[in-house]
Structures are given as structure tokens and as C-alpha cells.
Design an enzyme around this catalytic site. Sequence first.
Site, mmCIF file in Angstrom:
data_model
loop_
_atom_site.group_PDB
_atom_site.id
_atom_site.type_symbol
_atom_site.label_atom_id
_atom_site.label_comp_id
_atom_site.label_asym_id
_atom_site.label_seq_id
_atom_site.Cartn_x
_atom_site.Cartn_y
_atom_site.Cartn_z
ATOM 1 N N ASP A 1 0.823 -1.211 0.000
ATOM 2 C CA ASP A 1 0.000 0.000 0.000
ATOM 3 C C ASP A 1 0.858 1.261 0.000
ATOM 4 O O ASP A 1 0.619 2.184 -0.784
ATOM 5 C CB ASP A 1 -0.922 0.004 1.226
ATOM 6 C CG ASP A 1 -1.897 -1.162 1.220
ATOM 7 O OD1 ASP A 1 -2.198 -1.656 0.121
ATOM 8 O OD2 ASP A 1 -2.342 -1.564 2.297
ATOM 9 N N GLN B 1 12.957 1.953 -3.918
ATOM 10 C CA GLN B 1 12.112 1.562 -5.044
ATOM 11 C C GLN B 1 12.852 1.665 -6.369
ATOM 12 O O GLN B 1 12.711 0.800 -7.240
ATOM 13 C CB GLN B 1 10.847 2.425 -5.062
ATOM 14 C CG GLN B 1 9.870 2.077 -3.958
ATOM 15 C CD GLN B 1 8.600 2.899 -4.037
ATOM 16 O OE1 GLN B 1 8.644 4.102 -4.284
ATOM 17 N NE2 GLN B 1 7.461 2.276 -3.821
ATOM 18 N N GLY C 1 2.025 -9.210 -4.549
ATOM 19 C CA GLY C 1 1.158 -8.065 -4.280
ATOM 20 C C GLY C 1 0.861 -7.254 -5.518
ATOM 21 O O GLY C 1 0.604 -7.792 -6.589
ATOM 22 N N GLU C 2 0.903 -5.931 -5.380
ATOM 23 C CA GLU C 2 0.544 -5.046 -6.485
ATOM 24 C C GLU C 2 1.727 -4.223 -6.987
ATOM 25 O O GLU C 2 1.972 -4.157 -8.195
ATOM 26 C CB GLU C 2 -0.584 -4.109 -6.062
ATOM 27 C CG GLU C 2 -1.018 -3.142 -7.155
ATOM 28 C CD GLU C 2 -2.276 -2.369 -6.819
ATOM 29 O OE1 GLU C 2 -2.392 -1.199 -7.238
ATOM 30 O OE2 GLU C 2 -3.165 -2.933 -6.148
#
Length: 377
Positions: A17, A255, A272-273
Site C-alpha cells: 500500500d 524503489q 502483491g501489487e
Amino acid sequence: MARSWDVFCAVVDNFGDIGVTWRLARQLVAEHHQQVRLWVDDLDAFARLCPQADVRASRQTQAGVEIRHWEAQWESVEPADVVVEAFACRLPADFEVAMARRAVPPLWLNLEYLSAEGWVAGCHRLPSLQPNGLSKYFFFPGFDADTGGLLRERELLARRRAFQADPLARRAFLQGLGIDVAANERLVSLFSYEQPALGDWLQPLVDQQPPTRLLVPEGRVLPDLKAWLGVDALRAGDCVTRGRLTVQVLPFVSQAAYDTLLWCCDLNGVRGEDSFVRAQWASEPLIWHIYPQDDEAHMHKLEAFLDRFCVGLEPGLADDLRGVWRAWNRAEAPGPAWSALLAQLPALRAHAERWCVALAEQDDLASQLVAFAARQG
């Protein structure tokens, strides 16, 4: 037109998230010149992605984004022009009251989880009247023109292609992480949830040619890896060899560095995403560990994506890919499909590039959010 944005993130599952919302907030500032406050309820998780962040600060600025700790005195906070409720996190009650009192009501968006299911297009951008009299719009990321698209920075694909065309840049990046790759060594990254069947997947790599180096960032799969290797501990920097397989544990990276790691590998295991989307922009073969849900609802989402992704693949290769993804997500032994898939990585790589090019034809998620806000006035 520059607008102010409040983006709310409740950290539910480690870094998915916050990973998505942090990328979105940075892009809104850097490429669209918006004013963004990112509200985070877990600053420790945020600091793993942004190491320079101060986990004790209730208010700070990073990469042009104002980072606010969720524990605020909401009665003193004036809501922004656009309020993004990421992944159905519930806004503070006092903040919702303040939204309704605003002279010009804010645009209220519920940024939903990513899904390839067919019903998504019909729900994208639909309004829902809330008890405070405001409308909340549902905004769905997705894989076609009837959805909100995917997060993708403006120059991402150009940077990725330039890097992949530069062997010296690749070598320097890997060496910076302590990775020394042999000339014929296959690189596989693994960022996944717990995987009880991990040994059934790794054992074939012990005996196979070419040699494989498995790069495992610190995370939830390490206990399963440790059990299969039969070692007492695994830490960043550890390197263990079994036959033709070398397992190397990597530190948690930014990242940007993780994106580059995906660009370097011949196969990426992601979860996950956030890492799932970044692996698609890497244009390399991938295996997706989808977030598990009750009643195996996640398997329907997995199949919906496979139905899209396998279009254009040779039927035998498509069957192998489906078999591998299903087995991985059910924690089952992979069977012969795993070795068959590894033998066809060049064909999968060509397909991944075609898929990436097709995805890039739609507008990215940040651009679509800004355009939607402009249309709503």
C-alpha cells in the site's frame, strides 16, 4: 492546473500500500506539479522505502511531498482540493466532517486495488453518495482503456531500455549490491509471501544448466528459504550454494534500485501489487504471488490476469505459464511445467516486451487521476 491533494495510506501488508501511494505522490509532484500531502499511519514502513525519512517526525517533506503522520489533530487540518482514500482505508471521522464543511467540496476518490476482472471497467469512476452529503468516486487501476491505467513515470520505459542495452551499467549496478555474476549464470529475483513448497521449486535448479543465482531481498520468504537450505540464519549479504544454484540474500533497497534489479534479471518472482506492476514494466518473464484472500477470491483475480496476459502466447507455453502460476499460488510442487517454462524464457521475454508496449499505449494512473480531477472542476 495545480491542485492540492491529500493521499491517505493505511499500511496493511508490509510495503504494498505504501509502495503504491509513495510512487503516486512523487509522480503527482514531479510530473504534474501538484501539491501533495501523503498521510501515513506507519512511518517505520515508509522509512524502508524512503531511508532518509524521520520516523519520529509528524510532518516532513521528502521528494517534494509533504509527509504527515496519520495521528493528527484533524480539527485543525483543512482538506485539500482532492482527497484520495487509497485501497478503501477509512478516513478519520473529523476529517470527513471538515471535508463537508469546505466552501468548495473536495473531489473524493477511492483508489481501488488493481484487478484484471471484467467488472472493473463498469465500476470505474462511478460516484457513491456518502452520509456527509459528498460523493465518493471509485477509481480503478487496470489493464485497458476503460480503467485508470497503471503507475508509470514518464521516462520509465526509456530509462529501462537504455539500461538494458548497456552491459557495463548492468554490471556496475549489480556489483554495487555485491552481486558478481558469472558469464553464463541465470539471474532470478524472488520477492514473495511465505512459500511452504519452496524446496520443490528450488531443487530442480540445483541440477539444471545453466547455473542460477537466486537473488532474494529481505522479506517474508526467508524463513522458508532458511529451512530448505538447512541453515541457522539468513541475513543480507549471505550467499549459499547448492549444486548449480547460488542463493544470495539482498538488503532491502529503495524503489528505484528495486526497479533496476528487476531490469537485470532473467525471471522475476514478485508479489502483491507494486512489485507486480514494476515487473511488467521491466519487460522480463515473471511469476506473480498474488495477495491471498478468503475463499480463494484471489485465484479468480489471478485467472483474470492470466486470461489477458496469455493472449498471443503459443498454446503450449501458455499452458506451462498457467500451470506454474497456479501451483506457486497454491503452494504446490510445480511439476514438469516449471522446467518447461525455464527452457522457454527467451520466448517469454519477447512476449513480455510486447505486453509492456501494449500497456504503455494507455495513459498512466497519475495522469488519469489529474485529468479526472480537472474534468470535475
